[in-house]
Design a protein around this motif. Sequence first.
Motif, mmCIF file in Angstrom:
data_model
loop_
_atom_site.group_PDB
_atom_site.id
_atom_site.type_symbol
_atom_site.label_atom_id
_atom_site.label_comp_id
_atom_site.label_asym_id
_atom_site.label_seq_id
_atom_site.Cartn_x
_atom_site.Cartn_y
_atom_site.Cartn_z
ATOM 1 N N CYS A 125 0.836 -1.212 0.000
ATOM 2 C CA CYS A 125 0.000 0.000 0.000
ATOM 3 C C CYS A 125 0.867 1.257 0.000
ATOM 4 O O CYS A 125 0.449 2.316 -0.486
ATOM 5 C CB CYS A 125 -0.945 -0.007 1.191
ATOM 6 S SG CYS A 125 -0.127 0.112 2.803
ATOM 7 N N PHE A 126 2.125 1.142 0.498
ATOM 8 C CA PHE A 126 3.006 2.302 0.523
ATOM 9 C C PHE A 126 3.490 2.681 -0.880
ATOM 10 O O PHE A 126 3.935 3.806 -1.090
ATOM 11 C CB PHE A 126 4.191 2.046 1.453
ATOM 12 C CG PHE A 126 3.814 2.034 2.903
ATOM 13 C CD1 PHE A 126 3.669 3.214 3.601
ATOM 14 C CD2 PHE A 126 3.573 0.840 3.565
ATOM 15 C CE1 PHE A 126 3.311 3.222 4.944
ATOM 16 C CE2 PHE A 126 3.212 0.830 4.903
ATOM 17 C CZ PHE A 126 3.075 2.016 5.596
ATOM 18 N N VAL A 127 3.402 1.758 -1.821
ATOM 19 C CA VAL A 127 3.741 2.087 -3.210
ATOM 20 C C VAL A 127 2.735 3.083 -3.768
ATOM 21 O O VAL A 127 3.093 4.011 -4.504
ATOM 22 C CB VAL A 127 3.795 0.813 -4.081
ATOM 23 C CG1 VAL A 127 4.028 1.165 -5.547
ATOM 24 C CG2 VAL A 127 4.894 -0.121 -3.588
ATOM 25 N N LEU A 128 1.446 2.900 -3.410
ATOM 26 C CA LEU A 128 0.422 3.855 -3.841
ATOM 27 C C LEU A 128 0.710 5.238 -3.273
ATOM 28 O O LEU A 128 0.588 6.251 -3.973
ATOM 29 C CB LEU A 128 -0.961 3.379 -3.368
ATOM 30 C CG LEU A 128 -1.459 2.048 -3.926
ATOM 31 C CD1 LEU A 128 -2.804 1.686 -3.308
ATOM 32 C CD2 LEU A 128 -1.581 2.102 -5.441
ATOM 33 N N PHE A 129 1.118 5.287 -2.007
ATOM 34 C CA PHE A 129 1.457 6.568 -1.395
ATOM 35 C C PHE A 129 2.650 7.206 -2.104
ATOM 36 O O PHE A 129 2.693 8.425 -2.306
ATOM 37 C CB PHE A 129 1.775 6.374 0.081
ATOM 38 C CG PHE A 129 0.624 5.855 0.904
ATOM 39 C CD1 PHE A 129 -0.690 6.142 0.556
ATOM 40 C CD2 PHE A 129 0.841 5.080 2.032
ATOM 41 C CE1 PHE A 129 -1.760 5.678 1.310
ATOM 42 C CE2 PHE A 129 -0.209 4.612 2.800
ATOM 43 C CZ PHE A 129 -1.513 4.913 2.434
ATOM 44 N N ALA A 130 3.635 6.392 -2.462
ATOM 45 C CA ALA A 130 4.824 6.903 -3.148
ATOM 46 C C ALA A 130 4.457 7.532 -4.492
ATOM 47 O O ALA A 130 5.008 8.576 -4.879
ATOM 48 C CB ALA A 130 5.849 5.788 -3.351
ATOM 49 N N CYS A 131 3.532 6.912 -5.212
ATOM 50 C CA CYS A 131 3.099 7.452 -6.516
ATOM 51 C C CYS A 131 2.431 8.820 -6.347
ATOM 52 O O CYS A 131 2.655 9.738 -7.147
ATOM 53 C CB CYS A 131 2.141 6.475 -7.194
ATOM 54 S SG CYS A 131 2.907 4.928 -7.715
ATOM 55 N N MET A 132 1.612 8.975 -5.294
ATOM 56 C CA MET A 132 0.946 10.258 -5.067
ATOM 57 C C MET A 132 1.953 11.345 -4.709
ATOM 58 O O MET A 132 1.840 12.488 -5.167
ATOM 59 C CB MET A 132 -0.098 10.113 -3.957
ATOM 60 C CG MET A 132 -1.266 9.199 -4.304
ATOM 61 S SD MET A 132 -2.078 9.629 -5.864
ATOM 62 C CE MET A 132 -2.586 11.307 -5.544
ATOM 63 N N ALA A 133 2.956 10.998 -3.899
ATOM 64 C CA ALA A 133 3.979 11.978 -3.545
ATOM 65 C C ALA A 133 4.772 12.410 -4.772
ATOM 66 O O ALA A 133 5.075 13.603 -4.950
ATOM 67 C CB ALA A 133 4.915 11.398 -2.483
ATOM 68 N N MET A 134 5.091 11.474 -5.642
ATOM 69 C CA MET A 134 5.830 11.805 -6.856
ATOM 70 C C MET A 134 4.992 12.680 -7.793
ATOM 71 O O MET A 134 5.513 13.611 -8.432
ATOM 72 C CB MET A 134 6.265 10.527 -7.574
ATOM 73 C CG MET A 134 7.092 10.759 -8.835
ATOM 74 S SD MET A 134 8.545 11.825 -8.562
ATOM 75 C CE MET A 134 9.522 10.775 -7.473
#
Length: 499
Positions: A445-454
């Motif tokens: 689920c942290f990959v989804l968060f990483a995409c939003m931050a990018m």
Amino acid sequence: MGLHENSRMDALLNQLTRANALFLIPILGLGGSCQNGYHVTGLSSPSPFIQRFINSSWYHRYEEPPPPHTVTLIWSVIVSTYAVGGLFGALSIKCVTGLVGIKKGIICNSLVSIVAAAIMFSSKGAESIEMVVIARGLFGFSAGMGMGLHLMYLGEISPQKIRGKVTLTLATFTSFGKLLGRFFGLSEILGREELWNILLIVPTCFSVLQLLGLPFFPEAPRYLLIEKGDQEACKKALQSLWGRGDYKQEIDEMLAEQAAINVVRPKSTLEVLRDRNVRWRLITVVTISSCLLLSGMPAISIFSFDIFLEAGIPAEYIRYITLGLGGAEILAFMFCGFIIEHTGRRVLLWVGLGAMSATLVLITVTLTLKDYVSWFPYTTVGLINLFIIFQCGGPAGTISTLSHEIFIQSDRPAALVISGIIRWLLFCLLSMIFPFLVSALGSYCFVLFACMAMLGSLYTFFLLPETKGKSLLEISEAFKDLTVCRKSFKPDKSVQTKL
């Protein structure tokens, strides 16, 4: 000699007068954004106790234990109701400021927090899950309105040269509230099963402080001049807060803004949504704040206990680790306060969001491989600390300043309402689905968060103009000069002709 003594006395009086702002800013912060920070993290420590309370209340009422998925659902409702209340609080900002002004609006908002505390305190003795939900909703309402009013008041009392540092205190007090939530959640303080309802009402003490202290301070100077047309009262308010002086630069800026408002009257929420000249600024604030929210920070704050437990950290150490996270947040915000007027807003935003994205990817790796490498759980703790430093030292510390700077007085209340609605809706959604998201995706689920931050980093790098050292009208013009996909955001000629 007499002149020298008079000069020294004038200097002393000026210093004492200037201290008024130094008292006002903490009173605003403790009664405003500090409470939001506390309620975000304060629910993490007593979460096992509240879930057991849900079980016992259900059994007392129905004489049978609730199914596990029912407990999870009720717990998610308790968490997310806070965001629903925040949404309605954000919706009320424009109405409240129009009726009673900013200062009186903050005072009324403190009363809501006190009522919520009374309901939450009584819920345990009444064995009522509904009272917990209602109290959380009222706390959210108070936070949603309080955050917006706090930001408006800070921006309107601050001279242009230090506006970034003053408005940054909103984020600093949010972080301080998170630290207090973790501190009082320690088992040695209030983090015990018999005290969980008291733990959740601690920040109401700050509402009482605000209720008693705020009437002695002036109304926001910008509100007095632009909304009430009282230039003399505006000047007296500035002198009361920051010391003697003519404040010509600040008053001239307000007069220029007032002249613009006389041409274009204050807009409603729907008018701001339809206004092509404001649209790009609104999209910018909503996009950046949404990407920041969906980068996972609220989830890490609320569910930090569960995240560290999943990472393999012993339960008895987790509360002390989360206390360290709160300390890291405050230090990062203080660092941001020192550099924001030198570095500018744009650099802090895109660099911070990009670094957050990279850190979230590494957190995913360490959580996935925690069973294969014995020291990876502690690496996860270090990475989460790093994530918080990148977030608070850049985007979280800058977004409040940016949100105030890019809207003139006629657009600001409605624009803050719109951005607040979207932020609280996303916060509600994230709070509701995060437990189920972790069950379905685990550490990924942290990959989804990483995409939003990018996404937020790229948007800021390519599209956001710098606002450092510019007046509000200069910032508005900078946004009008933007061109995206060969489309300009300059005002229509037809609109200019009408005006």
